[in-house]
Structure formats: structure tokens, C-alpha cells
Design an enzyme around this catalytic site. Structure first.
Site, PDB file in Angstrom:
ATOM      1  N   ARG A 150       0.860  -1.173   0.000  1.00  0.00           N
ATOM      2  CA  ARG A 150       0.000   0.000   0.000  1.00  0.00           C
ATOM      3  C   ARG A 150       0.904   1.234   0.000  1.00  0.00           C
ATOM      4  O   ARG A 150       2.024   1.200   0.511  1.00  0.00           O
ATOM      5  CB  ARG A 150      -0.895   0.027   1.246  1.00  0.00           C
ATOM      6  N   LYS A 174      -2.283  -2.693   8.237  1.00  0.00           N
ATOM      7  CA  LYS A 174      -3.529  -2.308   8.891  1.00  0.00           C
ATOM      8  C   LYS A 174      -3.580  -2.806  10.332  1.00  0.00           C
ATOM      9  O   LYS A 174      -3.162  -3.918  10.638  1.00  0.00           O
ATOM     10  CB  LYS A 174      -4.716  -2.913   8.133  1.00  0.00           C
ATOM     11  N   HIS A 245      -2.437   2.226  -5.899  1.00  0.00           N
ATOM     12  CA  HIS A 245      -3.270   1.031  -5.746  1.00  0.00           C
ATOM     13  C   HIS A 245      -3.326   0.216  -7.036  1.00  0.00           C
ATOM     14  O   HIS A 245      -3.524  -1.001  -6.999  1.00  0.00           O
ATOM     15  CB  HIS A 245      -4.688   1.418  -5.312  1.00  0.00           C
ATOM     16  N   ARG A 248      -0.578  -2.243  -6.859  1.00  0.00           N
ATOM     17  CA  ARG A 248      -0.921  -3.317  -5.911  1.00  0.00           C
ATOM     18  C   ARG A 248      -1.899  -4.298  -6.552  1.00  0.00           C
ATOM     19  O   ARG A 248      -1.748  -5.511  -6.443  1.00  0.00           O
ATOM     20  CB  ARG A 248      -1.519  -2.695  -4.651  1.00  0.00           C
ATOM     21  N   HIS A 271      -3.994  -8.984   3.819  1.00  0.00           N
ATOM     22  CA  HIS A 271      -5.445  -8.984   3.956  1.00  0.00           C
ATOM     23  C   HIS A 271      -5.863  -9.806   5.172  1.00  0.00           C
ATOM     24  O   HIS A 271      -5.374 -10.922   5.367  1.00  0.00           O
ATOM     25  CB  HIS A 271      -6.104  -9.595   2.711  1.00  0.00           C
ATOM     26  N   TYR A 280      -9.193 -10.850  -6.710  1.00  0.00           N
ATOM     27  CA  TYR A 280      -8.223 -10.906  -7.793  1.00  0.00           C
ATOM     28  C   TYR A 280      -8.355 -12.179  -8.625  1.00  0.00           C
ATOM     29  O   TYR A 280      -7.925 -12.210  -9.772  1.00  0.00           O
ATOM     30  CB  TYR A 280      -6.805 -10.771  -7.229  1.00  0.00           C
TER      31      TYR A 280
END
Length: 299
Positions: A150, A174, A245, A248, A271, A280
Site C-alpha cells: 500500500r 492495517k 493502488h 498493488r 489482507h 483478484y
């Protein structure tokens, strides 16, 4: 506070204070519930503009209509505006979100061959000129794509985040979750050139530990990183508002196209939910189907 709790408070506000119709409240609740599920119900403060872009992008991959996409965007903007007004968040990430113009989709995945050509040309040009900013840009682009980072993660890297011998980078993602991801030989060459010839030229304070520096010697800002990617990849992907992004997205899709295990890609991307990574696989399947229809004699 978790996102799901905040959504309940917000929809109650819509019904009781703003007195919106029950149908409108249901629509807002459904949109925001989908966002909560997509992001795996994080804390209110943990969701950022990258998550919102990925959520909208995933909706386009499922074939959502432009009208529904516009409603989702409105739901999201209203919710985060309310969070900011109620002091539940210090910032409103939707202020940095550029909604696609009518007739456009959210950023698409770049073809692997085209992306390889652009990144290699960027690196070679930077090596040739020796310009410190060009060396930084080449390293940033290679690492964003090579490690599927990110943009906030890349800008937050410190010198100690890199293990140059192992070609890995330690990323704080995150919710403060840490992960170690590999990067390839092209990224290693670009990063080495930046550290040896580029970074020392921009460094103004020896105490600064940031890996990537801005033109004035401080830590590289997210806005500058966006501009670097837009300027470099816009002509390739064909989108005026393309950002980090897109790199990514491209990295994740190319990994799956190449046969990478879905859970390994999930770990690399950081994730929390496998369902987020599965977006994806839809892109890869569509590409395979398109290739099949073009090439197979009995398609």
C-alpha cells in the site's frame, strides 16, 4: 469502536434525526454493511482511502452498475462525514477519494509485459542520469509493485525495514499488523541504487530514518508518491487518476496469473480476510476466459 457499531449508530441518525425514508436508510445500511464485510469489520480509525478504493474497485469487477456505484460512493461519503463531525475520526478519507467520471471504470490491471517495460526503462534512465529524485522514484515504483505494498506502507518504511541480504521488507500494515514480504531482483537493484547514490544526496538530517525522502529531505509524502505513479503509469494504464493502488492490484493479479497460492497472496497483501484476496481471482478468470475465446478453435 468497530465499523459495524458505527454503521448502526449512523443509520439510526439517518432515520431519527435526518428523517430519511425507510427505503433510503435500508439502502445506506446495505451499502455500508457490504463495506464492513469487505474490510472484515475493522476499527473505525483503521479504514483509509486505499480500503475505500479497493472496495469500489471490487464492486466494478462484480459488474455493479454506475448508478449503484454512485449510490455507494454517496453512502460512504455521508458516513465518513458524519464520523468526522461526531469526532469519531480525526480525518475524512473520502475527501481524498476521486470518483471515476461517467463512462470510466476504476483503475484496471496493467499488462505484465507493459509494466515490466515501463519500470525497467524508469530504472535504467535513473541509473544513467544519477538524479536522486529519479533514483528514488524508480525504487519506489519497483517496491510498490515488487512487494505489492500500500502507498501508506511504502511511505512509512524506515531503513531498518529492509533486509537487503534476504531481499525482504518488514511492513507495518492495517491495525498495526506486521508482515515480512519478499521483493525481486529489479526492486533490489533499484533500492540499492537509491540508497547508495540517491538518498545521501537528499538527506538533510542524519537523524531521519525514513527509507524514502522528499525533495527537501523529509519523509516522502503520500501525495508525492501518488504523483510519481500517476505520471509514470498513466500513459500505460490509460487512466488520468491512476495511483499506487493500481500497482498493488496488478501485483496481486500477476501473482495469481503465475500460479501463486491464494493464501500466500493473502499473506503478502496483508489482507485479514481471504475473501478480500479472492477479488483478484475474478480478474484472472476473466482474462483467462477472454484468452480462451480468442484462441481456442472450439470456443
Amino acid at each position: 469502536m468497530r465499523m459495524s457499531e458505527a454503521v448502526e449508530l449512523y443509520t439510526e441518525h439517518l432515520a431519527r434525526v435526518r428523517r430519511l425514508s425507510p427505503a433510503t436508510v435500508r439502502a445506506y445500511r446495505a451499502d455500508l454493511a457490504d463495506l464492513v464485510a469487505f474490510a472484515d469489520d475493522p476499527a473505525v480509525a483503521d479504514l483509509d482511502v486505499e480500503d475505500l478504493r479497493e472496495w469500489l474497485w471490487s464492486a466494478t469487477q462484480r459488474g455493479i452498475s454506475r448508478a449503484s456505484l454512485a449510490r455507494r460512493t454517496a453512502s460512504m461519503r455521508g458516513f465518513f462525514g458524519w464520523l468526522s463531525a461526531e469526532r469519531m475520526r480525526e480525518d475524512d478519507p473520502t475527501l481524498r477519494l476521486v470518483t471515476p467520471k461517467r463512462g470510466r471504470t476504476l483503475p484496471t490491471v496493467a499488462a505484465a509485459a507493459e509494466l515490466d517495460t515501463v519500470l525497467e526503462a524508469q530504472r535504467v534512465d535513473a541509473d544513467g542520469t544519477g538524479d536522486p529524485v529519479a533514483l528514488r522514484d524508480a525504487a519506489l515504483l519497483e517496491l510498490l509493485y515488487g512487494a505489492a505494498l500500500r502507498v501508506s506502507e511504502a511511505c512509512g518504511l524506515d531503513l531498518g525495514s529492509l533486509d537487503r541480504a534476504a531481499a525482504t521488507v518488514r511492513v507495518l500494515g492495517k491495525g498495526g499488523k506486521e508482515r515480512v514480504v519478499p521483493y525481486g531482483a529489479p526492486a533490489a537493484r533499484a533500492v540499492d541504487a537509491w540508497l547508495v547514490r540517491g538518498r545521501p544526496a537528499l538527506l538533510t538530517d542524519p537523524g531521519i530514518t525514513a527509507l524514502f525522502l522528499g525533495a527537501r529531505g523529509g519523509r516522502l509524502g503520500v501525495r508525492t508518491a501518488y504523483e510519481v505513479v500517476r505520471r509514470t503509469l498513466g500513459p500505460v494504464i490509460g487512466a488520468d487518476a491512476v495511483g499506487p493502488h493500481a500497482l498493488r492490484h496488478s501485483a496481486a493479479t500477476h501473482l495469481l496469473d503465475g500460479g501463486a497460492d491464494l493464501r500466500a497472496v493473502q499473506e503478502m497483501l496483508g489482507h485479514a480476510s481471504l475473501g478480500t484476496t479472492q477479488i483478484y481471482t475474478h480478474v484472472s478468470t476473466e482474462r483467462l476466459t477472454a484468452a480462451y475465446r480468442l484462441a481456442h478453435p472450439r470456443a
